[in-house]
Scaffold this active site. Structure first.
Site, PDB file in Angstrom:
ATOM      1  N   ALA A  61       0.834  -1.203   0.000  1.00 38.99           N
ATOM      2  CA  ALA A  61       0.000   0.000   0.000  1.00 38.99           C
ATOM      3  C   ALA A  61       0.869   1.253   0.000  1.00 38.99           C
ATOM      4  CB  ALA A  61      -0.882  -0.001   1.233  1.00 38.99           C
ATOM      5  N   GLY A 101       0.801  -5.141   1.119  1.00 43.22           N
ATOM      6  CA  GLY A 101      -0.359  -5.359   0.253  1.00 43.22           C
ATOM      7  C   GLY A 101       0.023  -6.013  -1.066  1.00 43.22           C
ATOM      8  N   GLU A 104       0.067  -9.562  -0.383  1.00 42.34           N
ATOM      9  CA  GLU A 104      -1.325  -9.995  -0.162  1.00 42.34           C
ATOM     10  C   GLU A 104      -2.054 -10.201  -1.498  1.00 42.34           C
ATOM     11  OE1 GLU A 104      -1.940  -6.796   2.801  1.00 42.34           O
ATOM     12  OE2 GLU A 104      -2.884  -8.355   4.003  1.00 42.34           O
ATOM     13  N   GLU A 124       4.237  -4.661   7.396  1.00 38.49           N
ATOM     14  CA  GLU A 124       3.309  -3.679   7.983  1.00 38.49           C
ATOM     15  C   GLU A 124       3.623  -3.399   9.444  1.00 38.49           C
ATOM     16  OE1 GLU A 124       2.530  -6.118   5.958  1.00 38.49           O
ATOM     17  OE2 GLU A 124       0.899  -5.595   4.611  1.00 38.49           O
TER      18      GLU A 124
HETATM   19  C1  LIG Z   1      -4.509   1.624  -0.873  1.00 36.86           C
HETATM   20  C2  LIG Z   1      -4.679   1.079   0.477  1.00 36.86           C
HETATM   21  C3  LIG Z   1      -4.693  -0.405   0.629  1.00 36.86           C
HETATM   22  C4  LIG Z   1      -4.832  -0.837   2.079  1.00 36.86           C
HETATM   23  C5  LIG Z   1      -4.180  -2.142   2.361  1.00 36.86           C
HETATM   24  C6  LIG Z   1      -3.962  -2.412   3.792  1.00 36.86           C
HETATM   25  C7  LIG Z   1      -2.937  -3.474   4.045  1.00 36.86           C
HETATM   26  C8  LIG Z   1      -1.645  -3.231   3.412  1.00 36.86           C
HETATM   27  C9  LIG Z   1      -0.712  -2.484   4.017  1.00 36.86           C
HETATM   28  C10 LIG Z   1       0.585  -2.231   3.381  1.00 36.86           C
HETATM   29  O1  LIG Z   1       0.931  -2.715   2.343  1.00 36.86           O
HETATM   30  S1  LIG Z   1       1.584  -1.163   4.219  1.00 36.86           S
HETATM   31  C11 LIG Z   1       3.040  -1.022   3.221  1.00 36.86           C
HETATM   32  C12 LIG Z   1       3.919  -2.197   3.406  1.00 36.86           C
HETATM   33  N1  LIG Z   1       5.138  -2.015   2.660  1.00 36.86           N
HETATM   34  C13 LIG Z   1       6.245  -1.525   3.187  1.00 36.86           C
HETATM   35  O2  LIG Z   1       6.319  -1.228   4.349  1.00 36.86           O
HETATM   36  C14 LIG Z   1       7.418  -1.375   2.245  1.00 36.86           C
HETATM   37  C15 LIG Z   1       8.086  -0.069   2.473  1.00 36.86           C
HETATM   38  N2  LIG Z   1       9.175   0.140   1.560  1.00 36.86           N
HETATM   39  C16 LIG Z   1      10.400  -0.411   1.718  1.00 36.86           C
HETATM   40  O3  LIG Z   1      10.660  -1.203   2.576  1.00 36.86           O
HETATM   41  C17 LIG Z   1      11.470   0.038   0.774  1.00 36.86           C
HETATM   42  O4  LIG Z   1      11.131   1.292   0.299  1.00 36.86           O
HETATM   43  C18 LIG Z   1      11.672  -0.931  -0.417  1.00 36.86           C
HETATM   44  C19 LIG Z   1      10.366  -1.198  -1.137  1.00 36.86           C
HETATM   45  C20 LIG Z   1      12.289  -2.251   0.082  1.00 36.86           C
HETATM   46  C21 LIG Z   1      12.664  -0.274  -1.432  1.00 36.86           C
HETATM   47  O5  LIG Z   1      13.842   0.089  -0.769  1.00 36.86           O
HETATM   48  P1  LIG Z   1      14.944   0.989  -1.515  1.00 36.86           P
HETATM   49  O6  LIG Z   1      16.047   1.186  -0.535  1.00 36.86           O
HETATM   50  O7  LIG Z   1      15.253   0.411  -2.819  1.00 36.86           O
HETATM   51  O8  LIG Z   1      14.259   2.377  -1.829  1.00 36.86           O
HETATM   52  P2  LIG Z   1      13.618   3.443  -0.841  1.00 36.86           P
HETATM   53  O9  LIG Z   1      14.478   4.644  -0.847  1.00 36.86           O
HETATM   54  O10 LIG Z   1      13.291   2.840   0.449  1.00 36.86           O
HETATM   55  O11 LIG Z   1      12.232   3.763  -1.574  1.00 36.86           O
HETATM   56  C22 LIG Z   1      12.195   4.417  -2.838  1.00 36.86           C
HETATM   57  C23 LIG Z   1      11.083   5.444  -2.816  1.00 36.86           C
HETATM   58  O12 LIG Z   1       9.844   4.761  -2.705  1.00 36.86           O
HETATM   59  C24 LIG Z   1       9.108   5.238  -1.600  1.00 36.86           C
HETATM   60  N3  LIG Z   1       8.329   4.109  -1.047  1.00 36.86           N
HETATM   61  C25 LIG Z   1       8.770   2.878  -0.801  1.00 36.86           C
HETATM   62  N4  LIG Z   1       7.764   2.107  -0.379  1.00 36.86           N
HETATM   63  C26 LIG Z   1       6.677   2.871  -0.338  1.00 36.86           C
HETATM   64  C27 LIG Z   1       5.320   2.631   0.008  1.00 36.86           C
HETATM   65  N5  LIG Z   1       4.881   1.428   0.399  1.00 36.86           N
HETATM   66  N6  LIG Z   1       4.465   3.661  -0.056  1.00 36.86           N
HETATM   67  C28 LIG Z   1       4.867   4.884  -0.477  1.00 36.86           C
HETATM   68  N7  LIG Z   1       6.144   5.171  -0.839  1.00 36.86           N
HETATM   69  C29 LIG Z   1       7.026   4.166  -0.778  1.00 36.86           C
HETATM   70  C30 LIG Z   1      10.159   5.746  -0.638  1.00 36.86           C
HETATM   71  O13 LIG Z   1       9.599   6.671   0.257  1.00 36.86           O
HETATM   72  C31 LIG Z   1      11.154   6.359  -1.588  1.00 36.86           C
HETATM   73  O14 LIG Z   1      10.617   7.604  -1.950  1.00 36.86           O
HETATM   74  P3  LIG Z   1      11.541   8.872  -2.207  1.00 36.86           P
HETATM   75  O15 LIG Z   1      12.340   9.079  -0.961  1.00 36.86           O
HETATM   76  O16 LIG Z   1      12.409   8.508  -3.368  1.00 36.86           O
HETATM   77  O17 LIG Z   1      10.592   9.985  -2.471  1.00 36.86           O
END
Ligand SMILES: CCCCCCC/C=C/C(=O)SCCNC(=O)CCNC(=O)[C@H](O)C(C)(C)COP(=O)(O)OP(=O)(O)OC[C@H]1O[C@@H](n2cnc3c(N)ncnc32)[C@H](O)[C@@H]1OP(=O)(O)O
Length: 726
Positions: A61, A101, A104, A124
């Site tokens: 998400a 997500g 999922e 999460e």
């Molecule tokens: C629409 C709603 C649906 C509801 C569903 C409810 C259940 C689901 C919940 C979830 O899914 S919660 C999210 C779970 N996912 C995470 O926690 C993943 C978070 N991200 C990471 O761990 C890392 O970013 C990565 C994917 C492993 C990539 O790492 P890397 O070192 O390669 O790059 P980063 O610098 O960390 O990220 C690049 C860029 O992307 C942005 N970003 C990463 N993940 C997310 C995200 N999930 N949402 C929004 N933005 C994300 C991160 O902030 C970076 O942004 P910038 O700094 O470049 O602007």
């Protein structure tokens, strides 16, 4: 969005597309739903493949959605049910990452193929939530309760090869994953899917489910240290063992909503973005990550193989940077070499468990010497000798004569003036402070301190080095103690003053540990060694032979001073290393702290000697005096431009000082308490203790309150605005 296309005659391909990580925004979800409905309605489509753009399935998400007003519409669960119910086989092609997500979605598919380098997980919990799109109910049905509990309550990323062993994916491929998924989807056309729908499967039973769960809960709670999400993740998984799928999903939703509206989720999500924000560094004179390019570091050197140097060498070897370790003589060199090899062997063992290797026996990768001439060809040197300005200057002067002109010179210091060190070199623009935290191969924080002449390229290179070493680099300005230790000083000072006024070390530690610190200030001081601060205070002329005769015992430079830590040092109580400090330990080097009756009577004698009126100090006062003094210093640091935003201070505190991440860091915490409340309390404590300048509220804090307590994101924009209310 999501792109809909034909992968083969009868296979529709839905490609999630939202760069850089294909996060599931509301738009992406809508496009996914549209794609599924289109495939369902088209009789020429017999199977579906879901994949992600640019070699990444999805990072889950879009985390920003959770703090937006549109969060009510978070409807991923129903879309995943739609995938699962499909009469046409749906295959997930997992490349890069499938997290949260994203995973999922893959769990809703009937089959999952992963690329060998893909990673999967439900992280999460790390942002204060649980897998709220039916993941807590589907994953245990697929891989069983123990593995699901591990993955969901830790949030760890699972490599594809492990995912295959766990049964999380059906196949791992080294070739083009989407093509492999299309081939599989084609083969599956017309085959029964019932047994592939995870919601219809029972949760595999364990012979001793109750005992297993109660043991698991204890472990989860212990690890959580006050963070709510791990326990609620556990409750959701437990529900899967007790309830039919639909009821389990209802329970999951209920628990998800509790977390979503909790302050902890907000704090953890803030911390997630703060860590990424600090990568985009700027300095007050306009240097910035946007325009500065890092130089490659092909070979590095570390000077001094004490505790810090050993950890730094280990970090460099792990980052695959060839390194030379240098000591002053052969005796020190051999001791240091043995210690480094031991650390590296331990690290190699840990890495082997994750099927990785660490090559450190090759002299081209790791070399030890007492000869400075060996440093002629290195690209970067990290000096890690003890905190003595004269010694550091001598070394930097030597380095500037020996190292090639383009080499960068870093000093590992926790407080010393970078400009003074740079002044003895022929390249002050290439001198920078790199403050590692002990143990340096474990702790993630790296404070990167630029001096007056440090060039943007040098800052960019140090930041890049932090990244390669898998550390969080935070760029800060040059002042005594930089950011971390400067803010720590008023905190530990208050802790000691509280002892003078009536508290015991264990009272103060308990309050701060209950707040969420991994370790309270006195246990921390015993761990680090009281002699470290003692040496620094002697250097500053605050105690020891250089103290002017007749200086009042509890006053320095006109302000309140507590000689308590000095008195303990004079008695040889240095903490864990001597078996006695603020606590007693089972032996010298022991780690289990016990309250010490000797300290209690020593404190009461001390209070009698100095005629200090003792009083009962409640938890609120302990917490507020320690934390608010630290926060006020943080506001001064922001006002002076030493750090470019509150996120920097928070990232430093979370990663270097054991600040509980679920409270978002000191400045985020201040914003949740409310700046007017902090100001009022500091004013009250400052009136009670007029001789303690650290309790006087920062002028910037006062300004922000006068400007109407703006949200944290806006604080820095008020720095130079005029306020007529002050
Ligand atoms: C629409 C709603 C649906 C509801 C569903 C409810 C259940 C689901 C919940 C979830 O899914 S919660 C999210 C779970 N996912 C995470 O926690 C993943 C978070 N991200 C990471 O761990 C890392 O970013 C990565 C994917 C492993 C990539 O790492 P890397 O070192 O390669 O790059 P980063 O610098 O960390 O990220 C690049 C860029 O992307 C942005 N970003 C990463 N993940 C997310 C995200 N999930 N949402 C929004 N933005 C994300 C991160 O902030 C970076 O942004 P910038 O700094 O470049 O602007």
């Amino acid at each position: 969005m999501a792109q809909y296309a034909r992968g083969a005659a009868a296979v529709a391909v839905i490609r999630l597309r939202n760069p850089p990580v294909n996060a599931l925004s509301l738009t992406v979800l809508q496009a996914l739903e549209d794609g599924l409905k289109r495939a369902d309605a088209d009789p020429s489509v017999k199977a579906v493949t879901i994949c992600g753009e640019n070699g990444k399935f999805s990072a889950g998400a879009d985390i920003r959605v959770f703090s937006s007003p549109k969060k009510q519409g978070l409807g991923l669960g129903p879309i995943i049910s739609l995938i699962e119910r499909s009469e046409k086989p749906v295959v997930a092609a997992i490349e890069g990452i499938a997290l949260g997500g994203g995973l999922e979605v893959a769990l809703g598919c009937h089959y999952r193929i992963a690329h060998v380098q893909a990673r999967m997980g439900l992280p999460e919990v790390t942002i204060g939530l649980l897998p709220g799109a039916e993941g807590t109910q589907r994953l245990p049905r697929l891989i069983g309760i123990p593995a699901a509990l591990d993955i969901i309550t830790t949030g760890r990323h699972v490599p594809a090869t492990e995912a295959l062993k766990l049964g999380l994916v059906d196949e791992v491929v080294e070739e083009n994953t989407v093509e492999a998924a299309i081939r599989l989807a084609t083969k599956l056309i017309g085959q029964p899917l019932g047994h592939r729908r995870l919601s219809l499967r029972p949760v595999p039973r364990l012979p001793n489910m109750e005992a297993f769960l109660s043991d698991a809960l204890m472990k989860v709670k212990k690890r959580a240290q006050g963070c709510l999400a791990p326990e609620l993740c556990f409750q959701a998984i437990k529900a899967a063992t007790e309830l039919p799928f639909a009821d389990g999903v209802r329970k999951e939703r209920e628990l998800f909503n509790i977390l979503l509206t909790s302050g902890q989720a907000k704090a953890l999500q803030y911390a997630f973005f703060a860590e990424r924000a600090v990568e985009k560094w700027t300095t007050p004179n306009g240097a910035s990550w946007k325009s500065a390019s890092p130089q490659p570091i092909r070979k590095a050197a570390v000077i001094g193989l004490g505790t810090m140097g050993r950890g730094i060498v280990t970090s460099l070897v792990k980052a695959k940077i060839p390194v030379v370790g240098l000591e002053q003589d052969l005796e020190y060199l051999n001791t240091g070499r043995k210690a480094v090899m031991l650390l590296l062997e331990r690290e190699a063992m840990k890495m082997e468990q994750g099927a990785q290797t660490l090559d450190f026996h090759n002299p081209a990768r790791l070399q030890f010497t007492v000869d400075f001439d060996v440093l002629r060809d290195v690209d970067l040197v990290i000096e890690a000798v003890f905190e003595n300005m004269a010694l550091k200057k001598e070394i930097f002067n030597k380095l500037s004569r020996i190292c090639k002109p383009e080499a960068f010179l870093c000093t590992n210091t926790s407080a010393l003036n970078i400009d003074e060190i740079a002044s003895v070199t022929n390249r002050p623009q290439q001198v920078i402070g790199t403050h590692f935290f002990s143990p340096a191969h474990v702790m993630r924080l790296l404070e990167i301190i630029y001096g007056r002449h440090t060039s943007p390229t040098t800052i960019a290179t140090a930041m890049q080095l932090a990244k390669v070493m898998k550390k969080v680099g935070v760029v800060v300005g040059n002042c005594f103690g930089f950011v971390g230790n400067r803010m720590m000083f008023p905190y530990t000072q208050q802790a000691v003053f509280l002892l003078e006024e009536g508290s015991r070390p264990e009272d103060v530690d308990r309050v701060l540990e209950d707040f969420g610190f991994k370790i309270g200030p006195f246990r921390m001081s015993d761990l680090a060694g009281l002699d470290v601060g003692w040496r620094s205070r002697k250097d500053q002329g605050l105690t020891g032979p250089s103290l002017a005769p007749g200086t009042p015992a509890r006053q320095r430079r006109g302000y309140r001073y507590s000689p308590l830590p000095d008195l303990l040092c004079e008695k040889g109580r240095f903490g864990q290393k001597t078996g006695k400090g603020w606590y007693q330990y089972e032996k010298a080097g022991g780690r289990i702290s016990k309250p010490d009756p000797w300290i209690h009577s020593f404190l009461s004698e001390y209070r009698d000697t100095h005629q200090i009126k003792t009083r009962f100090i409640d938890q609120e006062e302990i917490l507020e005096r320690c934390l608010f003094a630290l926060i006020s210093e943080g506001f001064d640091i922001l006002a002076e431009g030493i750090a470019s935003g509150p996120e920097h201070l928070d990232v430093i505190y979370i990663n270097g000082y054991g600040w509980p991440k679920h409270r978002g860091g000191p400045m985020f915490y201040a914003s949740t308490v409310g700046l007017p409340n902090i100001l009022a309390k500091l004013q009250k404590y400052s009136e009670m203790h007029p001789d303690v300048p650290q309790l006087r509220p920062s002028a910037f804090l006062k300004k922000l309150v006068a400007m109407g307590n703006p949200p944290l994101n806006d604080w820095m924009s008020y720095l130079h605005r005029q306020s007529n209310k002050l």
